[in-house]
Design a protein around this motif. Structure first.
Motif, PDB file in Angstrom:
ATOM      1  N   LYS A   1      -3.099  50.896  33.616  1.00 43.53           N
ATOM      2  CA  LYS A   1      -2.496  51.958  34.569  1.00 43.53           C
ATOM      3  C   LYS A   1      -3.345  51.615  35.867  1.00 43.53           C
ATOM      4  O   LYS A   1      -4.465  51.460  36.097  1.00 43.53           O
ATOM      5  CB  LYS A   1      -3.227  53.271  33.773  1.00 43.53           C
ATOM      6  CG  LYS A   1      -2.451  54.390  34.665  1.00 43.53           C
ATOM      7  CD  LYS A   1      -2.895  55.701  33.769  1.00 43.53           C
ATOM      8  CE  LYS A   1      -2.636  56.769  34.355  1.00 43.53           C
ATOM      9  NZ  LYS A   1      -2.960  58.273  33.723  1.00 43.53           N
TER      10      LYS A   1
ATOM     11  N   ASN B   1      -4.178  53.736  38.798  1.00 42.90           N
ATOM     12  CA  ASN B   1      -4.601  55.157  39.538  1.00 42.90           C
ATOM     13  C   ASN B   1      -5.111  55.059  40.817  1.00 42.90           C
ATOM     14  O   ASN B   1      -6.292  54.800  41.353  1.00 42.90           O
ATOM     15  CB  ASN B   1      -5.756  55.750  38.666  1.00 42.90           C
ATOM     16  CG  ASN B   1      -5.958  57.038  38.787  1.00 42.90           C
ATOM     17  OD1 ASN B   1      -5.259  57.844  39.598  1.00 42.90           O
ATOM     18  ND2 ASN B   1      -6.885  57.888  38.103  1.00 42.90           N
TER      19      ASN B   1
ATOM     20  N   ASN C   1       2.747  58.006  37.802  1.00 44.15           N
ATOM     21  CA  ASN C   1       1.768  56.960  37.446  1.00 44.15           C
ATOM     22  C   ASN C   1       2.246  55.445  37.458  1.00 44.15           C
ATOM     23  O   ASN C   1       3.783  55.311  37.667  1.00 44.15           O
ATOM     24  CB  ASN C   1       1.447  56.955  36.057  1.00 44.15           C
ATOM     25  CG  ASN C   1       0.610  58.087  35.646  1.00 44.15           C
ATOM     26  OD1 ASN C   1      -0.151  58.726  36.665  1.00 44.15           O
ATOM     27  ND2 ASN C   1       0.653  58.641  34.220  1.00 44.15           N
TER      28      ASN C   1
END
Length: 379
Positions: free
Chosen positions: A6, A8, A128
């Motif tokens: 992910k 971020n 995201n």
């Protein structure tokens, strides 16, 4: 299980890094040319409409369905000075260097994403971003394609292009339509789902489309609007519509709610369901055979991956795709058809649909009655 990371970034993706001077000037010139082109057309048609001596052909006022002309507008003498001053403003634009910590961070993040070896995949309903290896992305994409699609052939695509050309010629818009676009499909991650970290569900996006979808969009918008006015069903367009409906139900005694969701709404629309919805629409409002043919033809969709053509497995060549030009309108047509079918179970004033989410209010009901209604909804 997909191995993903992910990203971020810590800020909204709506933030735009500062462009280079060349990129800014190119964009400024391009947008200025577009503005002048539109302005010339506006003045041209204004003067033409004001002219009482010139005979205007009837074909000049035929419906064009929002399709842009590829013709260049004629020069307008009255605009020469204005255009010259506008271009002079561009040539006199001065640049000065400004930077701050946030702009530098965005520039570095963008550079890192562009130069990285992994594929960046967007989330379906959140901001995201996820990084996956090219091999895993290709495999995941192919798995999502083969779940519902099979390999097609160019002959099927040519047949659709030929039918589109015939209809476009009849509508006098053949000079405004492009052939079927072969844009590469892609996936987004449904990270809002509870099983995301175990199953990694994806949404397959098909950006390949026919310009005839713009015509279909206009037709369906008119049909849905007229059906809504004549049947008075609750097909909500926004959250405020739902709240207004709810406030009008405040006097109901001991209300109970039933909430339901149409699972995979777009993929679940079959040619048979569309035909029934069109038949229903024809019984309520005006809908010609040519208009029905246009709506059906735009559902003859193709998906492209690495230049290869794919078609639907279950219903050959029929597909209501996410991102299609008339996809949202088609789902609204199906939705208003379903609402009218459900009137036999729940009164139309107590039931509504917002996209693929339904909500009904049932007054003074017990558990068995609610369960009976739920079973009828699933039947």
């Amino acid at each position: 299980m997909v191995n993903l990371t992910k990203c971020n970034l810590g800020y909204s993706l709506k933030n735009i890094p500062l462009p280079t001077q060349n990129a800014y000037l190119k964009s400024l010139i391009h947008q200025t040319e577009n503005f002048i082109r539109r302005l010339r057309w506006k003045v041209f048609w204004y003067e033409k409409n004001q002219s009482k001596d010139e005979d205007i052909g009837s074909d000049e006022f035929d419906e064009k369905f929002g399709l842009k002309s590829n013709n260049s507008p004629p020069p307008i003498p009255a605009l020469f000075d204005f255009e010259g001053e506008l271009y002079n403003m561009i040539s006199n634009v001065k640049f000065s260097k400004h930077s701050n910590e946030f702009e530098n961070k965005m520039a570095n993040d963008l550079k890192e994403l562009k130069t990285g070896s992994k594929v960046i995949v967007e989330a379906d309903k959140t901001t995201n971003l996820y990084q996956v290896s090219p091999e895993i992305y290709t495999k995941t994409l192919l798995n999502n394609i083969t779940k519902d699609y099979k390999v097609g052939n160019s002959a099927e695509q040519k047949k659709v292009d030929d039918s589109t050309r015939t209809l476009a010629s009849a509508l006098k818009i053949d000079d405004r339509l492009e052939k079927y676009s072969e844009n590469q499909c892609f996936i987004t991650f449904k990270d809002h789902k509870e099983n995301f970290y175990s199953a990694h569900p994806c949404r397959l996006i098909n950006p390949a489309k026919s310009d005839l979808g713009k015509v279909s969009k206009c037709i369906i918008e008119r049909v849905v609007s007229e059906i809504g006015e004549k049947t008075s069903v609750n097909q909500w367009k926004s959250t405020s519509d739902v709240l207004t409906w709810f406030r009008n139900m405040q006097n109901m005694k001991k209300p109970r709610f039933i909430k339901f969701d149409i699972v995979e709404f777009y993929p679940s629309i079959s040619s048979g369901l569309l035909d029934r919805a069109l038949e229903f629409a024809e019984s309520v409002t005006d809908l010609s055979n040519d208009e029905k043919e246009i709506i059906r033809l735009t559902k003859q969709s193709f998906l492209f991956n690495d230049g290869q053509c794919w078609v639907k497995k279950s219903d050959t060549n029929f597909d209501v795709t996410m991102g299609s030009l008339d996809g949202a309108e088609t789902s609204e047509l199906i939705g208003i058809y379903l609402l009218n079918k459900l009137n036999s179970i729940i009164p139309k004033e107590d039931l509504g649909l917002y996209r693929d989410d339904g909500l009904a209010i049932i007054g003074n009901s017990n558990g068995p009655k609610l369960d009976s209604i739920r079973k009828k909804l699933h039947a």
